[in-house]
Design an enzyme around this catalytic site. Structure first.
Site, mmCIF file in Angstrom:
data_model
loop_
_atom_site.group_PDB
_atom_site.id
_atom_site.type_symbol
_atom_site.label_atom_id
_atom_site.label_comp_id
_atom_site.label_asym_id
_atom_site.label_seq_id
_atom_site.Cartn_x
_atom_site.Cartn_y
_atom_site.Cartn_z
ATOM 1 N N HIS A 58 39.604 21.560 91.150
ATOM 2 C CA HIS A 58 39.187 22.335 89.978
ATOM 3 C C HIS A 58 40.041 22.004 88.763
ATOM 4 O O HIS A 58 41.189 22.433 88.650
ATOM 5 C CB HIS A 58 39.336 23.826 90.307
ATOM 6 N N HIS A 60 39.801 20.701 84.265
ATOM 7 C CA HIS A 60 39.030 20.462 83.036
ATOM 8 C C HIS A 60 39.751 19.389 82.223
ATOM 9 O O HIS A 60 40.863 19.621 81.745
ATOM 10 C CB HIS A 60 38.927 21.747 82.202
ATOM 11 N N PHE A 61 39.123 18.218 82.075
ATOM 12 C CA PHE A 61 39.704 17.146 81.276
ATOM 13 C C PHE A 61 39.092 17.064 79.876
ATOM 14 O O PHE A 61 39.467 16.217 79.077
ATOM 15 C CB PHE A 61 39.571 15.796 81.993
ATOM 16 N N ARG A 62 38.101 17.918 79.592
ATOM 17 C CA ARG A 62 37.580 18.160 78.236
ATOM 18 C C ARG A 62 36.834 16.988 77.606
ATOM 19 O O ARG A 62 36.450 17.071 76.435
ATOM 20 C CB ARG A 62 38.726 18.564 77.293
ATOM 21 N N HIS A 178 31.853 30.172 90.070
ATOM 22 C CA HIS A 178 32.751 30.921 89.185
ATOM 23 C C HIS A 178 32.323 32.378 89.287
ATOM 24 O O HIS A 178 31.302 32.776 88.739
ATOM 25 C CB HIS A 178 32.614 30.405 87.747
ATOM 26 N N HIS A 215 38.911 29.706 92.260
ATOM 27 C CA HIS A 215 39.994 30.584 91.796
ATOM 28 C C HIS A 215 39.882 32.041 92.260
ATOM 29 O O HIS A 215 39.801 32.980 91.455
ATOM 30 C CB HIS A 215 40.144 30.528 90.277
ATOM 31 N N ASN A 256 41.588 33.237 83.216
ATOM 32 C CA ASN A 256 40.359 33.821 83.723
ATOM 33 C C ASN A 256 40.019 33.183 85.072
ATOM 34 O O ASN A 256 39.742 31.987 85.112
ATOM 35 C CB ASN A 256 39.206 33.593 82.739
ATOM 36 N N ASP A 283 42.842 24.767 88.386
ATOM 37 C CA ASP A 283 42.144 25.258 87.190
ATOM 38 C C ASP A 283 42.870 24.799 85.930
ATOM 39 O O ASP A 283 43.047 25.565 84.976
ATOM 40 C CB ASP A 283 41.975 26.776 87.211
ATOM 41 N N HIS A 287 44.467 23.958 76.315
ATOM 42 C CA HIS A 287 44.073 24.477 75.001
ATOM 43 C C HIS A 287 45.181 24.154 74.011
ATOM 44 O O HIS A 287 46.345 23.968 74.378
ATOM 45 C CB HIS A 287 43.872 25.996 75.040
#
EC number: 3.5.2.3
Length: 398
Positions: A58, A60-62, A178, A215, A256, A283, A287
Site C-alpha cells: 500500500h 502512493h507515488f503520485r 478502503h 490499513h 486516515n 500507506d 504531501h
C-alpha cells in the site's frame, strides 16, 4: 547480476543461521553455511542480518498528475532506502488509474527507473465514480493486474462492491478495500471504518472473492476480520507501522484512518502475534508542508517502516524476526503474486542487509522521498537498512 553475500545472519520466515547467499542471473542460486564462488561480486556482511527485501502492499507515488508530492523515481528511491523492492501503488493518481493508458505509463516509468518492481492498482470503479465497473471487463486479459482498489475513497454502494468482488474472482484479482463509510466520516471515524469493514467482510463471504482490508486500525474491525478468517473466508489484511507504534493520547497526527486508542494498538499487536495480520502496508502518502497545514491526511512511511516495526514488534513485544519477515516479505509477496519474499532457491535475488543493533534517530530532512510529512521525526528506533539488492544488483547502499 551475480553477487555473493558472506558471513551474514540469514533470516527469512523459516531460516535463522550464519551463512552465505549466492545470487546468479538475478535469482537466488544457493543458500548455505559457506559458499565459495569466483567471478562474482562479494559482500562481507559480518555482523549484519540478511533478509528478503520487504514488499509494501500500500503506497502512493503520485505519478501521474501529482508529482509535486512524489514521483516514481523519488518514491522508488525511498522504497529501496527502506529495504523495499516491491510496492503496490494505489489508483488515486491524476488521472485516476482506470485505463490501460495510465497503467502502461506507470509500468513504463517503473521499468525506466528500475529500482523496485511496481504493481499499479486499477481502480475498482471508473474514475472513482462509485458505480461504473465496465473498465474491469475491458482489462480482464491484462495479466499484470493483481489488485484493484478505490483507496482514498472506498466503494460506498454495497451492490457495486458485491459485483466488483465477483468480477475480481473471475479475473483472478484481489479487491483492496478502503474501509470508510462516508456518511459517518465527519461524525465518527471509528464507526465509519467498522461499518465498512463488516460490510465488505460479509460481501467476501457471500461472493467467495478475494478481499484485502487496507490499513486496519480499530479493534472492532480486526475482530470482524479474525472471525471471518476462522470461518475460512478469503480475506487478508494489513496494518500500518504508525497504527501499531502511535496512540492518539500521545500523537494525534492527521492520517486516515486516524491514530487510534492504546486499546486498539494493543489489539492489533496481539493480532500480529497470533498470526491474524497478513502484512504491513505503509500507506506511504507524501504531501507538501503547505498541504499538511491545510489538513491533508497522510504520512510518508517507506523509509521508516522496518525500524519502527522491528523496534515495536520484535524488541518491545517479543515477535520473532522470522515472523516479522513473514509479514513484511513473504505474505505481501504472495498477495501480489511476486516471486520474492523468502530466501528460497529460484526466488528473485532481492535481499536487504540490516544492522539490528544500530539505533536510528529519524530525520525527515534526509528522506529520499519528496515528502517529509511524518510524526516520527526526531524519534529513535533500532534497525537500519545498510544495503538493498534487487536481482543481484546493489540499488541502495548507506
Amino acid at each position: 547480476m551475480n553477487i555473493l553475500i558472506k558471513n551474514a545472519k540469514i533470516v527469512d520466515c523459516v531460516q535463522n543461521f550464519i551463512g552465505d547467499v549466492l545470487v546468479e542471473g538475478g535469482r537466488i542460486k544457493e543458500v548455505a553455511k559457506s559458499i565459495n564462488k569466483e567471478g562474482v561480486e562479494v559482500v562481507d556482511a559480518k555482523g549484519l542480518t540478511l533478509m528478503p527485501t520487504f514488499i509494501d502492499t500500500h503506497a502512493h507515488f503520485r505519478e501521474p498528475g501529482l508529482t509535486w508530492k512524489e514521483d516514481i523515481e523519488t518514491g522508488s528511491k525511498a522504497a529501496v532506502k527502506g529495504g523495499f523492492t516491491g510496492v503496490c501503488l494505489m489508483a488515486n493518481t491524476k488521472p485516476i488509474c482506470s485505463s490501460k493508458e495510465v497503467l502502461e505509463e506507470v509500468r513504463r516509468r517503473g521499468k525506466e527507473v528500475g529500482l523496485a518492481d511496481l504493481h499499479q492498482c486499477l481502480s475498482i470503479t471508473k474514475n472513482f465514480d462509485g458505480k461504473t465497473l465496465e473498465h474491469l471487463d475491458e482489462l480482464r486479459d491484462d495479466k499484470e493486474i493483481k489488485a484493484i482498489s478505490d483507496d482514498g475513497v472506498g466503494v460506498g454502494n454495497g451492490k457495486v462492491m458485491h459485483d466488483a468482488l465477483l468480477k475480481a474472482k473471475e479475473y483472478g484479482w484481489v479487491v483492496m478495500s478502503h474501509a470508510e463509510t462516508s456518511e459517518f466520516s465527519r461524525m465518527d471515524m471509528r464507526a465509519a471504518e467498522n461499518m465498512m469493514t463488516w460490510r465488505d467482510v460479509e460481501l467476501c463471504k457471500l461472493t467467495g472473492g478475494r478481499l484485502h482490508m487496507c490499513h486496519v486500525s480499530t479493534k472492532e474491525s480486526m475482530e470482524y476480520i479474525i472471525n471471518a478468517k476462522l470461518l475460512g473466508t478469503n480475506v487478508t489484511c494489513e496494518v500500518t507501522p504508525h497504527h501499531i507504534a502511535l496512540t492518539r493520547e500521545v500523537n494525534d497526527y492527521r492520517v486516515n484512518p486516524p491514530i487510534r486508542e492504546k486499546e486498539d494498538v494493543a489489539y492489533l499487536i496481539n493480532a500480529i502475534k497470533t498470526g491474524m495480520v497478513d502484512c504491513i502496508g505503509t500507506d506511504h502518502a507524501p504531501h507538501t508542508e503547505e498541504e499538511k497545514k491545510k489538513g491533508s491526511p497522510g504520512m510518508v512511511g517507506l523509509e521508516t517502516a522496518f525500524s519502527i516495526c522491528y523496534t515495536t514488534l520484535v524488541k518491545e513485544n517479543g515477535l520473532s524476526l522470522n515472523k516479522l519477515s513473514e509479514i513484511m516479505s513473504k505474505n505481501p509477496s504472495e498477495i501480489l503474486g511476486m516471486n520474492k519474499g523468502t530466501l528460497g532457491i529460484g526466488r528473485d535475488g532481492d535481499l536487504v542487509l540490516v544492522d539490528l543493533d544500530k539505533k536510528v534517530k529519524i530525520d525527515s530532512e534526509s528522506f529520499a522521498s519528496k515528502g517529509h510529512n511524518t510524526p516520527f521525526n526526531g524519534m529513535e528506533y533500532y534497525g537500519e537498512v545498510q544495503m538493498t539488492i534487487k536481482g543481484g544488483k546493489i540499488v541502495y547502499k548507506k
